[in-house]
Design an enzyme around this catalytic site. Structure first.
Site, PDB file in Angstrom:
ATOM      1  N   ARG A 189      -5.640 -11.230  -1.416  1.00  0.00           N
ATOM      2  CA  ARG A 189      -6.185 -10.768  -2.025  1.00  0.00           C
ATOM      3  C   ARG A 189      -7.008 -10.914  -3.304  1.00  0.00           C
ATOM      4  NH1 ARG A 189      -0.703 -10.131  -1.470  1.00  0.00           N
ATOM      5  NH2 ARG A 189       0.483  -7.950  -0.079  1.00  0.00           N
ATOM      6  N   LYS A 209       1.739 -10.034  -4.984  1.00  0.00           N
ATOM      7  CA  LYS A 209       2.333  -8.497  -6.176  1.00  0.00           C
ATOM      8  C   LYS A 209       4.181  -9.580  -6.573  1.00  0.00           C
ATOM      9  CE  LYS A 209       0.348  -5.150  -4.484  1.00  0.00           C
ATOM     10  NZ  LYS A 209      -0.342  -3.644  -3.423  1.00  0.00           N
ATOM     11  N   HIS A 252     -10.859  -6.146  -0.245  1.00  0.00           N
ATOM     12  CA  HIS A 252     -10.115  -4.974   0.638  1.00  0.00           C
ATOM     13  C   HIS A 252     -10.682  -4.847   1.761  1.00  0.00           C
ATOM     14  CE1 HIS A 252      -6.636  -3.263   1.427  1.00  0.00           C
ATOM     15  NE2 HIS A 252      -7.146  -2.827   1.805  1.00  0.00           N
ATOM     16  N   ARG A 258     -10.325  -8.600   3.860  1.00  0.00           N
ATOM     17  CA  ARG A 258      -8.377  -8.853   3.798  1.00  0.00           C
ATOM     18  C   ARG A 258      -8.120  -7.103   4.875  1.00  0.00           C
ATOM     19  NH1 ARG A 258      -3.608  -9.670   1.531  1.00  0.00           N
ATOM     20  NH2 ARG A 258      -2.250  -7.614   1.361  1.00  0.00           N
ATOM     21  N   HIS A 309       3.403  -9.513   2.836  1.00  0.00           N
ATOM     22  CA  HIS A 309       3.499  -7.412   2.638  1.00  0.00           C
ATOM     23  C   HIS A 309       5.382  -8.169   3.219  1.00  0.00           C
ATOM     24  CE1 HIS A 309      -0.344  -5.334   5.081  1.00  0.00           C
ATOM     25  NE2 HIS A 309       0.434  -5.518   3.239  1.00  0.00           N
ATOM     26  N   TYR A 341      -3.308  -2.139   9.923  1.00  0.00           N
ATOM     27  CA  TYR A 341      -4.136  -2.333  10.595  1.00  0.00           C
ATOM     28  C   TYR A 341      -3.777  -2.246  12.324  1.00  0.00           C
ATOM     29  CZ  TYR A 341      -4.149  -4.668   6.119  1.00  0.00           C
ATOM     30  OH  TYR A 341      -3.889  -4.739   4.160  1.00  0.00           O
TER      31      TYR A 341
END
Length: 297
Positions: free
Chosen positions: A148, A172, A242, A245, A268, A277
């Site tokens: 990211r 995150k 993004h 990515r 994730h 995706y």
């Protein structure tokens, strides 16, 4: 005296381990609602509001032209606040208990093609000087690791382990993951670190990627960098970190990577996040299907 807001801030930072950026966003949303509530309902204490008051705020945000995505994000902040109040027994009923998020139209995120990425990298084949070497490494790192934008910006020099061909990324909610780097990227890291060491002044020493003034990069700088290079080869509307990515994930899936592996690389927490995706791989799947099925001969 510790206020409810102070306690909530402490909860977000220490228990939820949210980043300073996320904590500030939550607090700003709560402050905005507090101001709205004071003006329209003459009420300071938002701990005692009802859903009708919150609904009035939502309607005003939409009327002001705010997107459903942004409104939902603000409501998420309020939800977190009222869940905290419920958990700490400061309220008995969550006013947002039965709230349903506003509908969001799913916009197709179109990745760059392999040809477009190749054209950018070919154009940067022989970088010279600190900025060119840095820019090429940034683009290649986005494309070969799927990090990211915030993860790249906060990457520290000590997070790069060239002896093991890995980098440590802080994702995150402060979740760490170790990502492999390709041999070609390892070589670029060496070039960049050498150029970096020649900067006259380095103020943000701990961070890997710096400006020529020795400062840590920021969000807009990285966005402009990606947009600038890909605008020369692509007519796609969105040309952002993004999308790069997104391109990383799509190209892996197109070339046979399994979904679980891509999930781990992207950081994730669930497969559901990664499955967005897969739609980009349908064209490739359709081609394989049409080429292979005997009824299409």
């Amino acid at each position: 005296m510790v206020t409810t807001t102070d306690a909530f801030t402490d909860y977000l930072q220490k228990e939820k381990k949210y980043s300073p950026h996320t904590v500030n966003a939550y607090l700003n949303d709560i402050t905005n609602f507090q101001s709205f509530n004071k003006i329209h309902f003459d009420q300071d204490n938002i701990e005692r509001v009802n859903y009708s008051q919150i609904r009035t705020w939502i309607v005003s945000l939409v009327d002001d032209g705010m997107s459903n995505v942004s409104v939902n994000r603000k409501i998420s902040s309020l939800k977190a606040f009222y869940k905290f109040l419920l958990k700490t027994k400061q309220i008995e009923v969550n006013p947002l208990l039965k709230h349903k998020a506003l509908k969001i139209s799913k916009k197709l995120q179109i990745p760059f093609s392999e040809k477009e990425v190749a054209e950018v990298l070919i154009g940067m084949k022989n970088p010279s000087g600190f900025e060119e070497v840095r820019n090429k490494l940034i683009i290649d790192l986005f494309y070969t690791s799927g990090v990211r934008r915030a993860e790249l910006i906060h990457l520290k020099a000590i997070d790069v382990d060239l002896s093991n061909n890995t980098i440590k990324v802080l994702g995150k909610r402060n979740k760490e993951r170790i990502l492999p780097i390709l041999p070609i990227i390892k070589e670029q890291f060496s070039f960049y670190i050498n150029e970096r060491s020649s900067l006259e002044c380095i103020k943000d020493e701990e961070f890997l990627f710096l400006t020529k003034k020795g400062l840590k990069l920021n969000d807009s700088f990285v966005y402009r960098l990606i947009n600038s290079y890909f605008s020369a080869v692509s007519e796609k509307v969105k040309k952002s970190p993004h999308i790069l990515r997104h391109t990383f994930a799509t190209h892996l899936l197109n070339n046979g990577a399994d979904l679980n592996s891509v999930k781990e690389l992207l950081g994730h927490s669930s497969l559901a996040s990664t499955q967005i995706y897969t739609h980009s791989s349908l064209s490739e799947l359709k081609k394989v299907y049409e080429d292979a099925h005997p009824r299409n001969k």
